[in-house]
Design a protein around this motif. Structure first.
Motif, short mmCIF file in Angstrom:
data_model
loop_
_atom_site.label_atom_id
_atom_site.label_comp_id
_atom_site.label_asym_id
_atom_site.label_seq_id
_atom_site.Cartn_x
_atom_site.Cartn_y
_atom_site.Cartn_z
N ARG B 15 -1.52 4.16 -2.67
CA ARG B 15 -2.15 4.89 -3.77
C ARG B 15 -1.56 4.36 -5.06
N ASN B 18 -2.83 5.17 -10.95
CA ASN B 18 -4.01 5.81 -11.55
C ASN B 18 -4.73 6.73 -10.55
N VAL B 20 -5.98 6.00 -7.56
CA VAL B 20 -6.91 5.37 -6.62
C VAL B 20 -6.20 5.11 -5.30
N GLN B 21 -6.80 5.59 -4.22
CA GLN B 21 -6.25 5.32 -2.89
C GLN B 21 -6.92 4.05 -2.37
N ALA B 22 -6.19 2.92 -2.43
CA ALA B 22 -6.80 1.64 -2.06
C ALA B 22 -6.84 1.47 -0.55
N ARG B 213 -13.46 1.46 0.60
CA ARG B 213 -12.25 2.12 0.15
C ARG B 213 -12.25 3.59 0.51
N PRO B 214 -11.14 4.19 0.91
CA PRO B 214 -9.85 3.53 1.13
C PRO B 214 -9.86 2.72 2.43
#
Lengths: 263, 259
Positions: B15, B18, B20-22, B213-214
Protein backbone atom coordinates in the motif's frame (compact mmCIF):
# COMPACT_ATOMS: atom_id res chain seq x y z
CA UNK A 1 21.91 23.58 -38.23
CA UNK A 2 22.82 24.10 -41.86
CA UNK A 3 25.60 26.46 -42.87
CA UNK A 4 23.03 28.83 -44.37
CA UNK A 5 20.94 28.94 -41.20
CA UNK A 6 24.03 29.61 -39.12
CA UNK A 7 25.11 32.44 -41.43
CA UNK A 8 21.61 33.89 -41.22
CA UNK A 9 21.87 33.97 -37.44
CA UNK A 10 24.96 36.17 -37.72
CA UNK A 11 24.17 38.11 -40.89
CA UNK A 12 20.59 39.08 -39.99
CA UNK A 13 21.32 40.92 -36.72
CA UNK A 14 24.54 42.39 -38.16
CA UNK A 15 22.68 43.80 -41.17
CA UNK A 16 19.97 45.21 -38.94
CA UNK A 17 22.60 46.81 -36.70
CA UNK A 18 24.45 48.44 -39.61
CA UNK A 19 21.19 49.80 -41.02
CA UNK A 20 20.20 51.22 -37.64
CA UNK A 21 23.61 52.84 -37.15
CA UNK A 22 23.49 54.36 -40.65
CA UNK A 23 19.99 55.73 -40.05
CA UNK A 24 21.17 57.18 -36.72
CA UNK A 25 24.17 58.87 -38.36
CA UNK A 26 22.01 60.31 -41.15
CA UNK A 27 19.36 61.50 -38.69
CA UNK A 28 21.94 63.31 -36.54
CA UNK A 29 23.64 64.89 -39.58
CA UNK A 30 20.44 65.99 -41.37
CA UNK A 31 18.81 67.54 -38.30
CA UNK A 32 22.04 69.09 -37.05
CA UNK A 33 21.61 67.57 -33.60
CA UNK A 34 24.45 68.84 -31.39
CA UNK A 35 26.79 66.17 -29.94
CA UNK A 36 25.90 67.12 -26.33
CA UNK A 37 22.33 65.97 -27.03
CA UNK A 38 22.91 62.97 -29.29
CA UNK A 39 26.28 62.19 -30.90
CA UNK A 40 26.37 60.14 -34.10
CA UNK A 41 27.93 56.67 -34.18
CA UNK A 42 30.98 57.90 -36.05
CA UNK A 43 31.75 60.49 -33.40
CA UNK A 44 31.29 57.86 -30.68
CA UNK A 45 33.77 55.64 -32.53
CA UNK A 46 36.23 58.55 -32.78
CA UNK A 47 35.85 59.17 -29.04
CA UNK A 48 36.50 55.49 -28.35
CA UNK A 49 39.81 55.76 -30.19
CA UNK A 50 40.80 59.16 -28.80
CA UNK A 51 40.03 58.32 -25.15
CA UNK A 52 41.14 54.67 -25.41
CA UNK A 53 43.78 54.95 -22.66
CA UNK A 54 41.30 56.04 -20.02
CA UNK A 55 38.47 53.91 -21.34
CA UNK A 56 40.50 50.71 -21.57
CA UNK A 57 41.66 51.12 -17.97
CA UNK A 58 38.05 51.51 -16.86
CA UNK A 59 37.06 48.56 -19.05
CA UNK A 60 39.67 46.40 -17.32
CA UNK A 61 38.34 47.39 -13.89
CA UNK A 62 34.72 46.59 -14.74
CA UNK A 63 35.68 43.37 -16.50
CA UNK A 64 37.76 42.26 -13.53
CA UNK A 65 34.93 42.88 -11.03
CA UNK A 66 32.45 41.13 -13.33
CA UNK A 67 34.58 38.03 -13.83
CA UNK A 68 35.53 37.81 -10.16
CA UNK A 69 31.88 38.13 -9.15
CA UNK A 70 30.92 35.46 -11.65
CA UNK A 71 33.66 33.15 -10.36
CA UNK A 72 32.45 33.69 -6.80
CA UNK A 73 28.87 33.08 -7.94
CA UNK A 74 29.89 29.78 -9.54
CA UNK A 75 31.86 28.54 -6.55
CA UNK A 76 29.40 29.61 -3.86
CA UNK A 77 26.28 28.92 -5.93
CA UNK A 78 27.32 25.37 -6.74
CA UNK A 79 28.60 24.75 -3.20
CA UNK A 80 25.30 25.96 -1.70
CA UNK A 81 23.30 23.89 -4.18
CA UNK A 82 25.25 20.76 -3.20
CA UNK A 83 24.67 21.61 0.45
CA UNK A 84 20.94 22.00 -0.25
CA UNK A 85 20.91 18.64 -2.02
CA UNK A 86 22.28 16.89 1.07
CA UNK A 87 19.36 17.74 3.30
CA UNK A 88 15.80 18.72 2.52
CA UNK A 89 15.65 20.37 5.95
CA UNK A 90 18.68 22.54 5.30
CA UNK A 91 17.38 23.50 1.85
CA UNK A 92 14.00 24.50 3.27
CA UNK A 93 15.68 26.54 5.99
CA UNK A 94 18.13 28.41 3.76
CA UNK A 95 16.35 28.84 0.45
CA UNK A 96 13.97 31.64 1.56
CA UNK A 97 16.98 33.74 2.59
CA UNK A 98 18.63 33.21 -0.76
CA UNK A 99 15.38 34.46 -2.31
CA UNK A 100 15.37 37.52 0.00
CA UNK A 101 18.89 38.32 -1.09
CA UNK A 102 17.84 37.93 -4.71
CA UNK A 103 14.66 40.04 -4.65
CA UNK A 104 16.11 42.93 -2.64
CA UNK A 105 17.33 45.50 -5.21
CA UNK A 106 21.09 45.75 -5.16
CA UNK A 107 20.91 49.59 -5.23
CA UNK A 108 19.24 49.37 -1.84
CA UNK A 109 21.88 47.07 -0.36
CA UNK A 110 24.92 48.63 -2.01
CA UNK A 111 25.32 51.65 0.34
CA UNK A 112 25.40 49.32 3.35
CA UNK A 113 27.89 46.99 1.73
CA UNK A 114 30.08 49.96 0.83
CA UNK A 115 30.05 51.14 4.44
CA UNK A 116 30.84 47.68 5.82
CA UNK A 117 33.47 46.56 3.34
CA UNK A 118 36.77 48.30 3.89
CA UNK A 119 37.99 47.86 0.37
CA UNK A 120 36.10 49.49 -2.54
CA UNK A 121 36.82 46.57 -4.89
CA UNK A 122 35.55 44.13 -2.29
CA UNK A 123 32.33 46.14 -1.87
CA UNK A 124 31.70 46.12 -5.61
CA UNK A 125 32.50 42.43 -5.77
CA UNK A 126 30.00 41.60 -3.02
CA UNK A 127 27.25 43.63 -4.70
CA UNK A 128 27.86 42.02 -8.08
CA UNK A 129 27.94 38.58 -6.46
CA UNK A 130 24.60 39.16 -4.71
CA UNK A 131 23.00 39.92 -8.08
CA UNK A 132 24.70 37.08 -9.93
CA UNK A 133 24.68 34.02 -7.70
CA UNK A 134 20.98 33.18 -7.52
CA UNK A 135 20.40 31.72 -11.00
CA UNK A 136 23.37 29.39 -10.56
CA UNK A 137 22.20 28.33 -7.11
CA UNK A 138 18.58 27.73 -8.03
CA UNK A 139 19.32 26.08 -11.38
CA UNK A 140 21.99 23.78 -9.97
CA UNK A 141 19.76 22.85 -7.03
CA UNK A 142 16.94 22.00 -9.45
CA UNK A 143 19.35 19.99 -11.61
CA UNK A 144 20.67 18.00 -8.66
CA UNK A 145 17.09 16.95 -7.89
CA UNK A 146 16.28 16.21 -11.53
CA UNK A 147 18.30 13.01 -11.81
CA UNK A 148 16.38 10.18 -13.48
CA UNK A 149 14.38 8.34 -10.78
CA UNK A 150 15.08 4.91 -12.26
CA UNK A 151 18.80 5.65 -12.47
CA UNK A 152 18.69 6.72 -8.83
CA UNK A 153 17.01 3.38 -8.01
CA UNK A 154 19.74 1.59 -9.93
CA UNK A 155 22.41 3.36 -7.87
CA UNK A 156 20.59 2.22 -4.72
CA UNK A 157 20.35 -1.33 -6.05
CA UNK A 158 24.11 -1.41 -6.53
CA UNK A 159 24.72 -0.01 -3.05
CA UNK A 160 26.15 3.32 -4.21
CA UNK A 161 27.34 5.63 -1.45
CA UNK A 162 26.04 9.18 -1.09
CA UNK A 163 29.29 10.47 -2.53
CA UNK A 164 29.16 8.10 -5.54
CA UNK A 165 25.56 9.11 -6.24
CA UNK A 166 26.50 12.79 -6.06
CA UNK A 167 29.57 12.57 -8.28
CA UNK A 168 28.41 9.97 -10.80
CA UNK A 169 24.70 10.77 -11.04
CA UNK A 170 23.48 14.03 -9.53
CA UNK A 171 26.26 16.39 -10.58
CA UNK A 172 26.30 15.22 -14.23
CA UNK A 173 22.49 15.43 -14.28
CA UNK A 174 22.71 19.01 -13.01
CA UNK A 175 25.24 20.14 -15.63
CA UNK A 176 22.76 21.38 -18.30
CA UNK A 177 20.82 23.25 -15.60
CA UNK A 178 24.03 24.76 -14.27
CA UNK A 179 25.04 26.06 -17.68
CA UNK A 180 21.60 27.59 -18.26
CA UNK A 181 22.01 29.41 -14.94
CA UNK A 182 25.57 30.41 -15.76
CA UNK A 183 24.47 32.22 -18.89
CA UNK A 184 21.98 34.29 -16.94
CA UNK A 185 24.44 34.89 -14.10
CA UNK A 186 27.09 36.18 -16.52
CA UNK A 187 24.84 39.03 -17.57
CA UNK A 188 23.74 39.67 -14.01
CA UNK A 189 27.33 39.87 -12.74
CA UNK A 190 27.97 42.68 -15.22
CA UNK A 191 24.77 44.49 -14.21
CA UNK A 192 25.70 44.08 -10.54
CA UNK A 193 29.22 45.41 -11.11
CA UNK A 194 27.98 48.48 -13.01
CA UNK A 195 25.07 49.29 -10.69
CA UNK A 196 27.23 48.93 -7.59
CA UNK A 197 29.80 51.31 -9.02
CA UNK A 198 27.09 53.83 -9.82
CA UNK A 199 26.03 53.75 -6.19
CA UNK A 200 29.56 53.74 -4.84
CA UNK A 201 30.73 56.46 -7.20
CA UNK A 202 34.34 55.85 -6.28
CA UNK A 203 36.59 58.32 -8.02
CA UNK A 204 40.30 58.46 -8.63
CA UNK A 205 42.31 55.45 -9.60
CA UNK A 206 40.77 52.06 -10.17
CA UNK A 207 37.35 53.26 -11.25
CA UNK A 208 35.35 51.42 -13.86
CA UNK A 209 33.08 52.20 -16.75
CA UNK A 210 30.13 53.25 -14.58
CA UNK A 211 32.25 56.00 -13.09
CA UNK A 212 33.32 57.08 -16.57
CA UNK A 213 29.64 57.48 -17.45
CA UNK A 214 28.92 59.46 -14.27
CA UNK A 215 31.92 61.74 -14.72
CA UNK A 216 31.30 62.28 -18.42
CA UNK A 217 27.68 63.13 -17.58
CA UNK A 218 28.74 65.85 -15.15
CA UNK A 219 31.03 67.33 -17.80
CA UNK A 220 28.46 66.97 -20.58
CA UNK A 221 30.88 64.75 -22.54
CA UNK A 222 28.00 62.88 -24.07
CA UNK A 223 30.09 61.05 -26.75
CA UNK A 224 32.27 59.66 -23.97
CA UNK A 225 29.17 58.44 -22.13
CA UNK A 226 28.10 56.61 -25.25
CA UNK A 227 31.60 55.19 -25.71
CA UNK A 228 31.57 53.74 -22.17
CA UNK A 229 28.06 52.41 -22.74
CA UNK A 230 29.25 50.70 -25.91
CA UNK A 231 32.02 48.99 -24.00
CA UNK A 232 29.63 47.77 -21.28
CA UNK A 233 27.36 46.28 -23.95
CA UNK A 234 30.37 44.71 -25.62
CA UNK A 235 31.37 42.96 -22.36
CA UNK A 236 27.82 41.65 -22.00
CA UNK A 237 27.62 40.35 -25.55
CA UNK A 238 31.05 38.71 -25.45
CA UNK A 239 30.25 37.04 -22.11
CA UNK A 240 26.93 35.74 -23.43
CA UNK A 241 28.56 34.27 -26.51
CA UNK A 242 31.55 32.79 -24.67
CA UNK A 243 29.43 31.21 -21.91
CA UNK A 244 27.10 29.77 -24.54
CA UNK A 245 30.08 28.35 -26.39
CA UNK A 246 31.48 26.76 -23.21
CA UNK A 247 28.09 25.17 -22.49
CA UNK A 248 27.83 23.80 -26.02
CA UNK A 249 31.31 22.30 -25.89
CA UNK A 250 30.77 20.77 -22.46
CA UNK A 251 27.39 19.23 -23.31
CA UNK A 252 28.06 18.49 -26.96
CA UNK A 253 28.13 14.74 -26.63
CA UNK A 254 24.99 14.13 -24.68
CA UNK A 255 22.52 16.89 -24.15
CA UNK A 256 19.74 17.41 -26.66
CA UNK A 257 19.74 21.21 -26.58
CA UNK A 258 23.48 21.42 -27.16
CA UNK A 259 24.23 19.81 -30.46
CA UNK A 260 20.68 19.21 -31.67
CA UNK A 261 20.71 18.79 -35.42
CA UNK A 262 24.37 19.60 -35.80
CA UNK A 263 25.24 16.41 -37.62
CA UNK B 1 9.88 -25.22 -11.27
CA UNK B 2 11.52 -27.94 -9.25
CA UNK B 3 13.42 -27.81 -5.97
CA UNK B 4 13.50 -24.97 -3.45
CA UNK B 5 12.68 -21.53 -4.86
CA UNK B 6 15.41 -18.88 -5.01
CA UNK B 7 12.91 -16.37 -3.72
CA UNK B 8 9.26 -16.61 -2.78
CA UNK B 9 6.66 -13.92 -2.20
CA UNK B 10 4.19 -15.05 0.45
CA UNK B 11 0.96 -13.09 0.72
CA UNK B 12 2.76 -9.90 -0.24
CA UNK B 13 0.78 -6.66 -0.26
CA UNK B 14 1.89 -3.11 -0.94
CA UNK B 15 0.00 0.00 0.00
CA UNK B 16 1.50 3.32 -1.04
CA UNK B 17 1.54 6.45 1.07
CA UNK B 18 -1.28 7.88 -1.07
CA UNK B 19 -3.51 4.98 0.00
CA UNK B 20 -3.37 3.02 -3.26
CA UNK B 21 -3.21 -0.72 -2.65
CA UNK B 22 -1.00 -1.87 -5.53
CA UNK B 23 -0.67 -5.50 -4.47
CA UNK B 24 -2.65 -7.73 -2.15
CA UNK B 25 -1.95 -11.31 -1.21
CA UNK B 26 0.54 -11.97 -3.99
CA UNK B 27 2.10 -15.44 -3.90
CA UNK B 28 4.97 -16.06 -6.27
CA UNK B 29 7.88 -18.46 -6.39
CA UNK B 30 10.93 -18.07 -8.56
CA UNK B 31 13.21 -21.05 -8.99
CA UNK B 32 16.98 -20.78 -9.39
CA UNK B 33 17.65 -20.27 -13.11
CA UNK B 34 13.95 -20.25 -13.89
CA UNK B 35 12.53 -17.98 -16.60
CA UNK B 36 9.29 -16.66 -15.16
CA UNK B 37 7.01 -14.25 -17.00
CA UNK B 38 4.55 -12.07 -15.09
CA UNK B 39 1.67 -11.09 -17.32
CA UNK B 40 -1.02 -8.61 -16.45
CA UNK B 41 -2.82 -5.43 -17.44
CA UNK B 42 -1.29 -1.99 -16.91
CA UNK B 43 -1.43 -0.86 -13.32
CA UNK B 44 -1.87 -4.34 -11.82
CA UNK B 45 1.23 -3.92 -9.66
CA UNK B 46 3.69 -5.95 -11.76
CA UNK B 47 6.38 -3.28 -11.53
CA UNK B 48 5.75 -2.87 -7.82
CA UNK B 49 6.34 -6.60 -7.34
CA UNK B 50 9.72 -6.28 -9.10
CA UNK B 51 10.72 -3.33 -6.93
CA UNK B 52 9.84 -5.34 -3.81
CA UNK B 53 11.96 -8.29 -4.95
CA UNK B 54 14.85 -5.92 -5.75
CA UNK B 55 14.61 -4.45 -2.26
CA UNK B 56 13.90 -0.96 -3.60
CA UNK B 57 10.70 -0.91 -1.55
CA UNK B 58 9.44 -2.89 1.43
CA UNK B 59 6.19 -4.86 1.40
CA UNK B 60 3.35 -3.54 3.56
CA UNK B 61 2.01 -7.03 4.20
CA UNK B 62 3.42 -10.53 3.79
CA UNK B 63 6.98 -11.70 3.47
CA UNK B 64 9.66 -12.16 0.86
CA UNK B 65 11.56 -15.36 1.63
CA UNK B 66 14.96 -16.05 0.11
CA UNK B 67 16.71 -19.38 -0.24
CA UNK B 68 19.09 -19.60 2.72
CA UNK B 69 22.11 -20.76 0.77
CA UNK B 70 21.69 -18.24 -2.04
CA UNK B 71 20.41 -15.21 -0.13
CA UNK B 72 23.74 -13.56 0.72
CA UNK B 73 25.12 -13.82 -2.81
CA UNK B 74 21.88 -12.75 -4.46
CA UNK B 75 21.07 -9.79 -2.27
CA UNK B 76 24.61 -8.40 -2.21
CA UNK B 77 25.11 -5.48 -4.62
CA UNK B 78 25.39 -6.95 -8.11
CA UNK B 79 23.48 -10.11 -7.27
CA UNK B 80 20.35 -8.72 -8.85
CA UNK B 81 20.20 -7.09 -12.28
CA UNK B 82 17.38 -4.72 -13.16
CA UNK B 83 16.23 -3.68 -16.62
CA UNK B 84 13.63 -0.93 -16.85
CA UNK B 85 11.11 -0.25 -19.59
CA UNK B 86 13.32 2.65 -20.70
CA UNK B 87 17.02 1.96 -21.29
CA UNK B 88 17.74 4.33 -18.36
CA UNK B 89 21.30 5.07 -19.42
CA UNK B 90 23.48 7.94 -18.29
CA UNK B 91 23.40 10.19 -21.38
CA UNK B 92 26.81 11.69 -20.59
CA UNK B 93 28.54 8.35 -20.51
CA UNK B 94 29.59 5.96 -23.28
CA UNK B 95 28.14 2.47 -23.75
CA UNK B 96 31.21 1.15 -21.96
CA UNK B 97 30.86 3.68 -19.15
CA UNK B 98 27.22 2.73 -18.68
CA UNK B 99 27.88 -0.99 -18.80
CA UNK B 100 30.65 -0.82 -16.21
CA UNK B 101 28.71 1.39 -13.77
CA UNK B 102 27.75 -1.48 -11.41
CA UNK B 103 31.39 -2.60 -11.25
CA UNK B 104 32.71 0.91 -10.65
CA UNK B 105 30.16 1.44 -7.88
CA UNK B 106 31.41 -1.79 -6.32
CA UNK B 107 34.96 -0.46 -6.40
CA UNK B 108 36.30 -2.73 -9.16
CA UNK B 109 39.49 -1.14 -10.61
CA UNK B 110 38.93 0.69 -13.88
CA UNK B 111 40.99 -1.60 -16.11
CA UNK B 112 39.23 -4.74 -14.90
CA UNK B 113 35.80 -3.07 -15.03
CA UNK B 114 36.45 -1.95 -18.61
CA UNK B 115 37.44 -5.43 -19.69
CA UNK B 116 34.38 -7.04 -18.08
CA UNK B 117 32.04 -4.36 -19.42
CA UNK B 118 33.48 -4.79 -22.92
CA UNK B 119 32.84 -8.52 -22.65
CA UNK B 120 29.25 -7.88 -21.50
CA UNK B 121 28.71 -5.50 -24.44
CA UNK B 122 30.10 -8.11 -26.81
CA UNK B 123 27.73 -10.70 -25.32
CA UNK B 124 24.73 -8.54 -26.24
CA UNK B 125 26.11 -7.94 -29.73
CA UNK B 126 27.55 -4.47 -29.21
CA UNK B 127 31.24 -5.13 -29.80
CA UNK B 128 32.69 -2.05 -31.49
CA UNK B 129 30.17 0.35 -29.94
CA UNK B 130 32.01 0.81 -26.62
CA UNK B 131 32.74 4.49 -27.22
CA UNK B 132 29.30 5.47 -28.56
CA UNK B 133 27.11 7.61 -26.31
CA UNK B 134 23.41 6.75 -25.94
CA UNK B 135 22.37 9.61 -28.24
CA UNK B 136 24.23 7.91 -31.08
CA UNK B 137 22.57 4.50 -30.56
CA UNK B 138 19.20 3.19 -31.75
CA UNK B 139 16.45 2.27 -29.28
CA UNK B 140 17.24 -1.44 -29.55
CA UNK B 141 20.96 -0.84 -29.07
CA UNK B 142 20.30 1.31 -26.00
CA UNK B 143 18.25 -1.53 -24.55
CA UNK B 144 21.15 -3.89 -25.28
CA UNK B 145 23.47 -1.60 -23.31
CA UNK B 146 20.95 -1.68 -20.48
CA UNK B 147 20.95 -5.50 -20.54
CA UNK B 148 24.76 -5.59 -20.67
CA UNK B 149 24.83 -3.33 -17.60
CA UNK B 150 22.41 -5.65 -15.78
CA UNK B 151 24.47 -8.74 -16.65
CA UNK B 152 27.97 -7.32 -16.11
CA UNK B 153 28.00 -8.39 -12.45
CA UNK B 154 26.84 -11.93 -13.44
CA UNK B 155 23.71 -11.69 -11.29
CA UNK B 156 21.77 -14.64 -9.89
CA UNK B 157 18.49 -12.92 -10.63
CA UNK B 158 17.51 -10.65 -13.51
CA UNK B 159 14.43 -8.48 -13.07
CA UNK B 160 13.00 -7.04 -16.27
CA UNK B 161 10.15 -4.52 -16.27
CA UNK B 162 8.52 -4.57 -19.73
CA UNK B 163 11.99 -4.06 -21.21
CA UNK B 164 11.03 -4.31 -24.88
CA UNK B 165 7.60 -2.66 -24.76
CA UNK B 166 8.81 0.51 -26.44
CA UNK B 167 10.62 -1.26 -29.29
CA UNK B 168 9.36 -2.20 -32.73
CA UNK B 169 8.26 -5.79 -33.36
CA UNK B 170 11.34 -6.89 -35.34
CA UNK B 171 13.83 -5.49 -32.82
CA UNK B 172 11.77 -7.02 -30.06
CA UNK B 173 11.87 -10.52 -31.56
CA UNK B 174 15.61 -10.29 -32.05
CA UNK B 175 16.12 -9.17 -28.46
CA UNK B 176 13.82 -11.94 -27.22
CA UNK B 177 16.00 -14.55 -28.93
CA UNK B 178 19.22 -12.94 -27.74
CA UNK B 179 17.90 -12.81 -24.19
CA UNK B 180 17.03 -16.51 -24.33
CA UNK B 181 20.52 -17.24 -25.63
CA UNK B 182 22.12 -15.33 -22.73
CA UNK B 183 19.84 -17.06 -20.26
CA UNK B 184 20.73 -20.49 -21.68
CA UNK B 185 24.45 -19.87 -21.17
CA UNK B 186 24.42 -17.90 -17.89
CA UNK B 187 21.49 -19.66 -16.17
CA UNK B 188 20.40 -16.73 -14.03
CA UNK B 189 16.78 -16.63 -12.87
CA UNK B 190 14.59 -14.16 -14.74
CA UNK B 191 11.40 -12.40 -13.74
CA UNK B 192 10.13 -10.86 -16.94
CA UNK B 193 7.19 -8.48 -16.57
CA UNK B 194 5.18 -7.95 -19.72
CA UNK B 195 1.68 -7.19 -20.94
CA UNK B 196 2.14 -9.22 -24.10
CA UNK B 197 0.69 -12.74 -24.11
CA UNK B 198 2.80 -13.70 -27.11
CA UNK B 199 6.03 -12.51 -25.55
CA UNK B 200 5.35 -14.25 -22.24
CA UNK B 201 4.58 -17.58 -23.93
CA UNK B 202 7.57 -17.33 -26.22
CA UNK B 203 10.06 -16.60 -23.46
CA UNK B 204 9.05 -18.16 -20.20
CA UNK B 205 8.94 -21.57 -18.59
CA UNK B 206 6.01 -20.45 -16.48
CA UNK B 207 3.61 -17.56 -16.97
CA UNK B 208 2.03 -15.96 -13.91
CA UNK B 209 -1.17 -14.14 -14.84
CA UNK B 210 -2.13 -11.22 -12.63
CA UNK B 211 -5.56 -9.68 -12.30
CA UNK B 212 -6.35 -5.96 -12.07
CA UNK B 213 -5.28 -3.88 -9.07
CA UNK B 214 -4.74 -4.79 -6.31
CA UNK B 215 -2.58 -7.36 -8.05
CA UNK B 216 -2.48 -10.99 -7.08
CA UNK B 217 -1.48 -14.09 -9.01
CA UNK B 218 -4.73 -15.17 -10.61
CA UNK B 219 -3.38 -18.17 -12.50
CA UNK B 220 -0.12 -19.88 -13.33
CA UNK B 221 0.45 -21.53 -16.67
CA UNK B 222 3.34 -23.96 -17.02
CA UNK B 223 4.69 -24.40 -20.52
CA UNK B 224 5.77 -27.92 -21.47
CA UNK B 225 7.91 -26.73 -24.37
CA UNK B 226 11.62 -27.21 -23.58
CA UNK B 227 13.40 -23.94 -22.88
CA UNK B 228 15.06 -22.20 -24.55
CA UNK B 229 12.71 -22.69 -27.43
CA UNK B 230 13.76 -24.33 -30.66
CA UNK B 231 13.66 -22.19 -33.78
CA UNK B 232 10.23 -22.36 -35.39
CA UNK B 233 8.41 -22.47 -32.05
CA UNK B 234 6.91 -19.05 -32.76
CA UNK B 235 5.07 -20.41 -35.79
CA UNK B 236 4.16 -23.82 -34.34
CA UNK B 237 0.66 -24.95 -33.40
CA UNK B 238 1.86 -25.62 -29.84
CA UNK B 239 2.83 -21.95 -29.53
CA UNK B 240 -0.59 -20.89 -30.77
CA UNK B 241 -2.30 -23.27 -28.34
CA UNK B 242 -0.29 -21.94 -25.41
CA UNK B 243 -1.05 -18.36 -26.39
CA UNK B 244 -4.75 -19.18 -26.49
CA UNK B 245 -4.60 -20.86 -23.07
CA UNK B 246 -2.75 -17.93 -21.48
CA UNK B 247 -5.09 -15.48 -23.23
CA UNK B 248 -8.08 -17.26 -21.72
CA UNK B 249 -6.49 -17.13 -18.27
CA UNK B 250 -5.87 -13.40 -18.69
CA UNK B 251 -9.48 -12.79 -19.78
CA UNK B 252 -10.72 -14.76 -16.79
CA UNK B 253 -8.44 -12.80 -14.45
CA UNK B 254 -9.67 -9.51 -15.85
CA UNK B 255 -13.32 -10.55 -15.59
CA UNK B 256 -13.03 -11.75 -11.99
CA UNK B 257 -14.16 -9.16 -9.43
CA UNK B 258 -11.28 -7.69 -7.45
CA UNK B 259 -11.02 -9.31 -4.03
Amino acid sequence: MTRGARMARIVAPAALGICALAAWEVLVALNGIPPYVLPGPLQIARTLVADWTGLSAALAVTLRITLMALAAAIVLGVALAILFAQSRWLANALFPYAVVLQVTPVVAIAPLVIIWAKDATLALLICAWIVAFFPILSNTATGLDAADRNLADLFRLYGASRWQTLVRLRLPSALPYFFAGLRVSGGLALIGAVVAEFVAGTGGTGSGLAYVILEAGYRLQIPKMFAALTLISAIGIVMFVVLGLIARLALRRWHETAGAGEE
Amino acid sequence: MSGAPLVALRGVGKRFANGVQALAGLDLEIGPSEFLAVLGPSGCGKSTALRLIAGLAAPSQGRIVWDRAAEAATRAPGGIGFVFQEPTLMPWSSALGNAMLPLRLAGVPRAEAEARAAAALAAVGLAGFERAVPRELSGGMRMRVSIARALVTRPRLLLMDEPFAALDEITRWKLNDDLLGLWATERFAVVFVTHSVFESVYLAERVVVMGPRPGRAAAIHGLSEPAPRAPGFRTSARYADSCRAVSDLLSAALAAPAA
